[in-house]
Design a protein around this motif. Sequence first.
Motif, short mmCIF file in Angstrom:
data_model
loop_
_atom_site.label_atom_id
_atom_site.label_comp_id
_atom_site.label_asym_id
_atom_site.label_seq_id
_atom_site.Cartn_x
_atom_site.Cartn_y
_atom_site.Cartn_z
N SER A 102 3.79 -8.58 -8.68
CA SER A 102 2.49 -8.12 -7.95
C SER A 102 1.81 -6.67 -8.95
N ILE A 103 2.21 -7.01 -9.86
CA ILE A 103 1.52 -5.93 -10.33
C ILE A 103 1.15 -6.90 -11.90
N ILE A 104 0.08 -6.56 -11.77
CA ILE A 104 -1.05 -7.23 -12.84
C ILE A 104 -1.20 -6.60 -13.92
N ASN A 105 -1.21 -5.04 -14.04
CA ASN A 105 -2.27 -4.53 -14.92
C ASN A 105 -1.07 -2.96 -15.35
N LEU A 106 -1.69 -2.68 -16.87
CA LEU A 106 -0.83 -1.80 -17.09
C LEU A 106 -1.79 -0.98 -18.16
N ALA A 107 -1.54 0.61 -17.62
CA ALA A 107 -2.85 1.95 -18.18
C ALA A 107 -1.60 2.86 -19.03
N ALA A 108 -2.53 3.36 -19.29
CA ALA A 108 -2.36 5.42 -19.76
C ALA A 108 -2.97 5.60 -18.48
N ALA A 109 -2.26 6.73 -18.33
CA ALA A 109 -2.71 8.02 -17.32
C ALA A 109 -4.51 8.37 -17.60
N GLU A 110 -5.23 9.14 -17.18
CA GLU A 110 -6.47 9.75 -17.01
C GLU A 110 -6.24 10.54 -15.92
N GLN A 111 -6.65 11.95 -16.83
CA GLN A 111 -7.06 13.27 -15.97
C GLN A 111 -8.23 13.33 -15.19
N TRP A 112 -8.24 13.17 -14.27
CA TRP A 112 -9.33 13.22 -13.20
C TRP A 112 -9.87 14.50 -12.87
N TYR A 113 -10.96 14.95 -13.03
CA TYR A 113 -11.61 16.28 -12.54
C TYR A 113 -12.10 16.13 -11.18
N LYS A 114 -11.92 17.09 -9.83
CA LYS A 114 -12.65 17.09 -9.06
C LYS A 114 -14.36 18.18 -9.41
N LEU A 115 -15.32 17.45 -8.65
CA LEU A 115 -16.30 18.35 -8.96
C LEU A 115 -17.05 18.91 -7.16
N ARG A 116 -17.93 19.78 -7.30
CA ARG A 116 -18.03 20.32 -5.77
C ARG A 116 -18.88 20.57 -6.50
N VAL A 117 -20.48 20.26 -5.79
CA VAL A 117 -22.13 20.51 -5.31
C VAL A 117 -22.28 21.23 -3.88
N ASN A 118 -22.70 22.03 -3.93
CA ASN A 118 -23.16 23.02 -2.43
C ASN A 118 -24.56 22.64 -2.54
N THR A 119 -24.55 22.32 -1.36
CA THR A 119 -26.41 23.04 -0.73
C THR A 119 -27.08 21.04 -1.39
N VAL A 120 -26.18 19.83 -1.92
CA VAL A 120 -27.29 18.99 -1.94
C VAL A 120 -26.76 18.06 -1.15
N SER A 121 -27.81 17.80 -0.94
CA SER A 121 -28.47 16.01 0.50
C SER A 121 -27.68 15.39 0.23
N LEU A 122 -26.93 14.67 0.40
CA LEU A 122 -26.19 13.08 0.32
C LEU A 122 -27.01 11.80 0.50
N ASN A 123 -28.54 12.14 1.34
CA ASN A 123 -28.62 11.36 1.90
C ASN A 123 -29.85 10.52 -0.13
N ARG A 124 -30.10 11.31 -0.59
CA ARG A 124 -30.59 11.27 -2.12
C ARG A 124 -29.85 9.83 -2.17
N TYR A 125 -28.45 10.10 -2.21
CA TYR A 125 -27.72 9.21 -3.00
C TYR A 125 -27.09 8.09 -2.12
N LEU A 126 -27.71 7.88 -1.09
CA LEU A 126 -26.95 6.70 0.26
C LEU A 126 -27.82 5.52 0.26
N HIS A 127 -27.93 5.11 -0.77
CA HIS A 127 -27.96 3.31 -1.38
C HIS A 127 -27.81 2.83 -2.08
N SER A 128 -27.92 1.24 -2.44
CA SER A 128 -27.60 0.80 -3.21
C SER A 128 -27.55 1.54 -5.26
N ALA A 129 -28.73 2.24 -4.93
CA ALA A 129 -28.71 2.26 -6.71
C ALA A 129 -28.14 3.90 -6.46
#
Length: 139
Positions: A102-129
Amino acid sequence: MTKKQKSLPRELAPKRGLDPVDRRVLFTRLETGKKSVVLPDLLLAINLAIKKIGLPEYIRLIKLWFTPSGAISGLLKEGATGEMLLNAQKEIIDAAKKIDPSIINLAAAEQWYKLRVNTVSLNRYLHSAGINLLKEEIE
């Protein structure tokens, strides 16, 4: 008479002071839920393939584990980076598939960072674009 040691290409020379994420690789799989693979067998098959390719001895995996998503993550020896394996990606995947088809790919790992933004309404982003809008605003 002493034997002159062949110098390694610059991209294969050992690196010092690496973060652990630089030493990680990720094998993505089709069957992400199944964890029936015998990881020591997979580790041996991959390291034998790396040796057969002729990569230096320090470019070997020392540990494999399942990620929460069901992919397989691996840690390379000190001095090796995930990018060092990418030139031999096909050979490594072929060897790994003998143990886990079932292995399909090999990649070097990437570092991901979490970003927390307070007081932002998510309704602005809950659509296809919404994801494109969010990306644009973050940049």
